[in-house]
Motif scaffolding. Sequence first.
Motif, short mmCIF file in Angstrom:
data_model
loop_
_atom_site.label_atom_id
_atom_site.label_comp_id
_atom_site.label_asym_id
_atom_site.label_seq_id
_atom_site.Cartn_x
_atom_site.Cartn_y
_atom_site.Cartn_z
N VAL A 71 44.24 3.86 52.18
CA VAL A 71 44.42 2.56 52.21
C VAL A 71 43.08 1.90 52.39
CG1 VAL A 71 45.23 0.64 54.36
CG2 VAL A 71 46.51 3.02 53.71
N ARG A 72 43.33 0.96 51.54
CA ARG A 72 42.23 -0.41 51.47
C ARG A 72 42.73 -1.83 52.75
NH1 ARG A 72 39.94 -1.08 45.39
NH2 ARG A 72 39.14 1.38 45.23
N LEU A 73 42.09 -1.94 53.74
CA LEU A 73 42.33 -3.08 54.91
C LEU A 73 41.35 -4.03 54.30
CD1 LEU A 73 42.28 -1.52 57.96
CD2 LEU A 73 44.15 -2.44 56.64
N TYR A 74 41.47 -4.14 52.91
CA TYR A 74 40.89 -6.26 52.53
C TYR A 74 41.30 -6.07 51.23
CZ TYR A 74 37.84 -2.63 49.92
OH TYR A 74 37.26 -2.34 48.14
N SER A 75 41.21 -7.57 50.99
CA SER A 75 41.42 -8.01 49.04
C SER A 75 40.79 -9.51 49.64
CB SER A 75 42.62 -7.90 49.04
OG SER A 75 42.55 -8.39 47.67
N THR A 76 41.53 -10.86 49.92
CA THR A 76 40.66 -11.86 49.94
C THR A 76 40.14 -12.30 50.82
OG1 THR A 76 43.07 -12.88 51.11
CG2 THR A 76 42.87 -12.19 48.78
N GLY A 77 40.57 -11.85 52.32
CA GLY A 77 39.33 -12.73 53.46
C GLY A 77 38.40 -11.68 54.08
N GLU A 78 38.22 -11.65 55.12
CA GLU A 78 37.64 -10.89 55.55
C GLU A 78 38.31 -10.05 56.84
OE1 GLU A 78 35.25 -9.48 57.67
OE2 GLU A 78 34.09 -10.28 56.43
N PRO A 79 38.39 -8.83 56.88
CA PRO A 79 39.52 -7.96 57.68
C PRO A 79 39.23 -8.62 59.24
CG PRO A 79 38.40 -6.76 56.61
CD PRO A 79 37.68 -7.94 55.72
N LEU A 80 37.98 -8.70 59.60
CA LEU A 80 37.75 -7.99 61.00
C LEU A 80 37.07 -9.42 61.53
CD1 LEU A 80 34.08 -6.16 61.04
CD2 LEU A 80 36.24 -5.31 61.50
N LEU A 81 38.16 -10.39 61.02
CA LEU A 81 39.37 -12.32 61.93
C LEU A 81 40.02 -11.55 62.43
CD1 LEU A 81 37.48 -14.60 59.49
CD2 LEU A 81 36.96 -14.01 61.53
N HIS A 82 41.06 -10.54 61.64
CA HIS A 82 42.45 -10.03 61.97
C HIS A 82 42.12 -9.39 63.41
CE1 HIS A 82 46.16 -9.43 62.65
NE2 HIS A 82 46.72 -9.51 60.90
N PRO A 83 43.08 -10.20 64.56
CA PRO A 83 43.39 -10.25 65.76
C PRO A 83 43.52 -8.78 66.58
CG PRO A 83 44.48 -12.09 65.55
CD PRO A 83 43.99 -11.50 64.59
#
Length: 298
Positions: A71-83
Motif C-alpha cells: 500500500v502506498r499512502l500518497y498520490s496527489t497531496g502531502e499525506p502527513l497533513l491527514h489528521p
Amino acid sequence: MNYYNYLRWIRYVLRGCKPKLMILDVTSACNSRCLFCPRTRMPKHRKNGYMSKRIFNLCLQEIKKHHIPQVRLYSTGEPLLHPDIDSMIQQLHDIGVLITISTNASLLDKHKESLMLVDHLQLSVDGWDKESYEYLQPPNKFEKTRKSIHDFFMYAVNQNEKPFISFNLLLTKQTDLEQFRITWGHYADDITLNHLMGTTYYNGNRFITEQSKQLKDYFYPFTIDYTHGCEYPFDVLTVAFDGKIALCCQDYNAELPLGHISEGIQNVFKRISFVRKAFLRGTPLLCQGCSRFYKVKP
C-alpha cells in the motif's frame, strides 16, 4: 504485441485478476506549491480533500479480503497533513502489508513514531542548495527542511526498526548532482533519479503532457518510447480521497469514470480491462501523451 505488457497480463491473471499494489490518496491537500507538480492543474474543489474514515475502512477491508501485499499512502497531496495518518499507518501495519509513504519532509517531527512502522519512506526533495530548493518547492524553507530531515534521521537511527529512506530526485539540466549528494546523501539509503518531463493530466479524452514555461530551461530534450509499456493498469489500483478509482496517479482528478471502492476491488479492477487489452495491441491512444513514455535523448 508488447512483450512487457504481455508478461504483465500473465501475472495479472495468475494473481486472480487483482492488484499487487493499492495507492490510497489519503489527501489531495498540500502545504507546498512545487513548480513541477500536477496540482497546478487541479480544480479548487479537489485541492483540499481528505479521505474519510468510512472510505479508508472500505479500502482496509478490501486489502485484507484480497490479500493485497503493498500500500502506498500518497498520490496527489502531502499525506502527513491527514489528521488520522498515524492511525492509518498503524492499522495497515497491524495487518502486515508493506507500507510506502512519500512526503515533502515538512512534518516529519509530528509523526516520527508512526513513521517507524513504515517500510519505505520517500522524501520528495529536489533542491540541492538553498536557492534551488526554495525556487522549486515554495514556500518551504531550505534550513527548516534540512533540520526536519536531520532530526528525523537522528531519531530513526536510534530505533530498533526504521524505514528504508530514499530521496526521489527529478533530474533536470540545472541539477547539481554532486551538491545534492553532499547535502542529502548521508540521510539516504537510496536516491532515485527520474528526469523531469512535464505535467501529465487527463483532458477528458486522453492523457497529455505539458512543460511549464517557468521551467523551460530545466527540461532535457526527449523522444517518445512505447516499448516498455505501463504497469499501472495491470498491477496497481489507485483510490482517490473520495473513494473514486483513478486509472493511475496521472489521473489526479480521477476523471476517467472507473467506479468507486465501495463496489469492491474485483469489480473495479476488472473494469480497467479495456485499457489492458489495448496495451496488448500497443500503447492505446488514451495513454500515448503520458510522460511515462518520454525518454531523454542520448
